[in-house]
Design a protein around this motif. Structure first.
Motif, PDB file in Angstrom:
ATOM      1  N   ARG A 202       0.832  -1.200   0.000  1.00 32.54           N
ATOM      2  CA  ARG A 202       0.000   0.000   0.000  1.00 32.54           C
ATOM      3  C   ARG A 202       0.873   1.258   0.000  1.00 32.54           C
ATOM      4  O   ARG A 202       0.608   2.215  -0.713  1.00 32.54           O
ATOM      5  N   VAL A 203       1.946   1.233   0.788  1.00 37.63           N
ATOM      6  CA  VAL A 203       2.875   2.368   0.815  1.00 37.63           C
ATOM      7  C   VAL A 203       3.662   2.442  -0.495  1.00 37.63           C
ATOM      8  O   VAL A 203       3.822   3.516  -1.075  1.00 37.63           O
ATOM      9  N   LEU A 204       4.145   1.290  -0.974  1.00 36.04           N
ATOM     10  CA  LEU A 204       4.958   1.248  -2.182  1.00 36.04           C
ATOM     11  C   LEU A 204       4.189   1.719  -3.414  1.00 36.04           C
ATOM     12  O   LEU A 204       4.718   2.453  -4.242  1.00 36.04           O
ATOM     13  N   LEU A 205       2.917   1.294  -3.522  1.00 36.57           N
ATOM     14  CA  LEU A 205       2.107   1.644  -4.691  1.00 36.57           C
ATOM     15  C   LEU A 205       1.287   2.915  -4.479  1.00 36.57           C
ATOM     16  O   LEU A 205       0.526   3.297  -5.355  1.00 36.57           O
ATOM     17  N   ALA A 206       1.429   3.545  -3.312  1.00 36.26           N
ATOM     18  CA  ALA A 206       0.720   4.783  -2.966  1.00 36.26           C
ATOM     19  C   ALA A 206      -0.794   4.624  -3.108  1.00 36.26           C
ATOM     20  O   ALA A 206      -1.469   5.386  -3.794  1.00 36.26           O
ATOM     21  N   LEU A 207      -1.329   3.586  -2.439  1.00 35.54           N
ATOM     22  CA  LEU A 207      -2.765   3.310  -2.489  1.00 35.54           C
ATOM     23  C   LEU A 207      -3.440   3.830  -1.224  1.00 35.54           C
ATOM     24  O   LEU A 207      -2.833   3.845  -0.153  1.00 35.54           O
ATOM     25  N   PRO A 208      -4.708   4.235  -1.302  1.00 37.82           N
ATOM     26  CA  PRO A 208      -5.414   4.702  -0.106  1.00 37.82           C
ATOM     27  C   PRO A 208      -5.730   3.548   0.846  1.00 37.82           C
ATOM     28  O   PRO A 208      -5.679   2.377   0.464  1.00 37.82           O
ATOM     29  N   GLU A 209      -6.085   3.886   2.075  1.00 37.06           N
ATOM     30  CA  GLU A 209      -6.353   2.888   3.119  1.00 37.06           C
ATOM     31  C   GLU A 209      -7.569   2.022   2.831  1.00 37.06           C
ATOM     32  O   GLU A 209      -7.628   0.882   3.271  1.00 37.06           O
ATOM     33  N   ASP A 210      -8.548   2.555   2.104  1.00 32.62           N
ATOM     34  CA  ASP A 210      -9.787   1.805   1.894  1.00 32.62           C
ATOM     35  C   ASP A 210      -9.657   0.739   0.802  1.00 32.62           C
ATOM     36  O   ASP A 210     -10.546  -0.098   0.649  1.00 32.62           O
ATOM     37  N   VAL A 211      -8.580   0.721   0.051  1.00 36.46           N
ATOM     38  CA  VAL A 211      -8.369  -0.282  -0.983  1.00 36.46           C
ATOM     39  C   VAL A 211      -7.758  -1.524  -0.341  1.00 36.46           C
ATOM     40  O   VAL A 211      -6.741  -1.440   0.345  1.00 36.46           O
ATOM     41  N   VAL A 212      -8.412  -2.677  -0.548  1.00 36.32           N
ATOM     42  CA  VAL A 212      -7.927  -3.942   0.021  1.00 36.32           C
ATOM     43  C   VAL A 212      -7.874  -4.986  -1.090  1.00 36.32           C
ATOM     44  O   VAL A 212      -8.571  -4.868  -2.101  1.00 36.32           O
ATOM     45  N   PRO A 213      -7.078  -6.044  -0.906  1.00 27.00           N
ATOM     46  CA  PRO A 213      -7.044  -7.128  -1.893  1.00 27.00           C
ATOM     47  C   PRO A 213      -8.391  -7.839  -1.988  1.00 27.00           C
ATOM     48  O   PRO A 213      -9.201  -7.804  -1.058  1.00 27.00           O
ATOM     49  N   ASN A 214      -8.619  -8.511  -3.110  1.00 28.59           N
ATOM     50  CA  ASN A 214      -9.874  -9.225  -3.331  1.00 28.59           C
ATOM     51  C   ASN A 214     -10.093 -10.347  -2.321  1.00 28.59           C
ATOM     52  O   ASN A 214     -11.237 -10.695  -2.042  1.00 28.59           O
ATOM     53  N   THR A 215      -9.032 -10.900  -1.773  1.00 24.27           N
ATOM     54  CA  THR A 215      -9.190 -11.975  -0.799  1.00 24.27           C
ATOM     55  C   THR A 215      -9.749 -11.466   0.520  1.00 24.27           C
ATOM     56  O   THR A 215     -10.317 -12.248   1.282  1.00 24.27           O
ATOM     57  N   LEU A 216      -9.622 -10.179   0.801  1.00 27.33           N
ATOM     58  CA  LEU A 216     -10.143  -9.614   2.043  1.00 27.33           C
ATOM     59  C   LEU A 216     -11.483  -8.915   1.859  1.00 27.33           C
ATOM     60  O   LEU A 216     -12.169  -8.640   2.836  1.00 27.33           O
ATOM     61  N   SER A 217     -11.856  -8.602   0.644  1.00 23.88           N
ATOM     62  CA  SER A 217     -13.133  -7.927   0.428  1.00 23.88           C
ATOM     63  C   SER A 217     -14.253  -8.957   0.384  1.00 23.88           C
ATOM     64  O   SER A 217     -14.092 -10.057  -0.148  1.00 23.88           O
ATOM     65  N   LYS A 218     -15.403  -8.588   0.953  1.00 17.86           N
ATOM     66  CA  LYS A 218     -16.549  -9.496   0.997  1.00 17.86           C
ATOM     67  C   LYS A 218     -17.317  -9.399  -0.316  1.00 17.86           C
ATOM     68  O   LYS A 218     -17.465  -8.317  -0.882  1.00 17.86           O
ATOM     69  N   PRO A 219     -17.842 -10.537  -0.803  1.00 23.59           N
ATOM     70  CA  PRO A 219     -18.628 -10.484  -2.037  1.00 23.59           C
ATOM     71  C   PRO A 219     -19.936  -9.727  -1.814  1.00 23.59           C
ATOM     72  O   PRO A 219     -20.521  -9.767  -0.729  1.00 23.59           O
ATOM     73  N   LYS A 220     -20.398  -9.040  -2.848  1.00 22.11           N
ATOM     74  CA  LYS A 220     -21.616  -8.244  -2.729  1.00 22.11           C
ATOM     75  C   LYS A 220     -22.854  -9.119  -2.656  1.00 22.11           C
ATOM     76  O   LYS A 220     -23.778  -8.848  -1.921  1.00 22.11           O
ATOM     77  N   ASN A 221     -22.902 -10.191  -3.433  1.00 24.69           N
ATOM     78  CA  ASN A 221     -24.036 -11.112  -3.429  1.00 24.69           C
ATOM     79  C   ASN A 221     -23.528 -12.519  -3.118  1.00 24.69           C
ATOM     80  O   ASN A 221     -23.205 -13.280  -4.023  1.00 24.69           O
TER      81      ASN A 221
END
Length: 156
Positions: free
Chosen positions: A98-117
């Motif tokens: 996240r620091v290396l790629l300068a990404l915001p805190e709310d962006v997470v990998p797909n393995t940690l994000s919950k599916p919508k449906n």
């Protein structure tokens, strides 16, 4: 592993560690691998050093070496099975990328994000924890052994 060689003009053996050699990887390839790793949270590569990676347009050797470097710093967890490398991003690795790629805190990998449906896999019953065929096959199996034991153990 260490390799020993005898230096001319010296009376002792010196150790040479081949892992001390560095590999130059273009920044474009490094960023491509790190971005893909952060998006998915996992990375897979075949142990074939002479080909391109099956998902990225990067030589497989560079992918393997980049992720081995991250594994040595405990940013990814590495498994190897049947000529395939499997890497899983750790929490420390998420923060590092996240620091290396300068990404915001709310962006997470797909393995940690919950599916919508969330959907249940096909073949699962009402409870959703076991396939439907589980009980019927068990009944069939029990019925078979009951019939067999009554035939063999009959007192006729």
């Amino acid at each position: 592993r260490s390799f020993f060689f005898f230096c001319a003009g010296q009376s002792h053996w010196k150790a040479s560690n081949p892992s001390n050699h560095t590999m130059l990887i273009p920044k474009k390839n490094r960023n491509l691998v790190y971005t893909q790793l952060f998006q998915d949270g996992v990375m897979v590569a075949k142990k074939d050093f002479n080909s391109k990676h099956h998902e990225l347009d990067v030589p497989n050797l560079q992918v393997i070496k980049l992720l081995e470097s991250l594994a040595s710093r405990k940013y990814v967890r590495e498994n190897f099975s049947w000529k395939w490398y499997y890497w899983f991003l750790t929490n420390e690795g998420i923060e590092y990328l996240r620091v290396l790629l300068a990404l915001p805190e709310d962006v997470v990998p797909n393995t940690l994000s919950k599916p919508k449906n969330p959907t249940k896999p096909a073949g699962y019953g009402r409870s959703g924890d076991r396939p439907r065929f589980f009980f019927s096959s068990r009944r069939r199996h029990t019925r078979y052994w009951r019939d067999w034991s009554s035939d063999v153990c009959s007192s006729d």
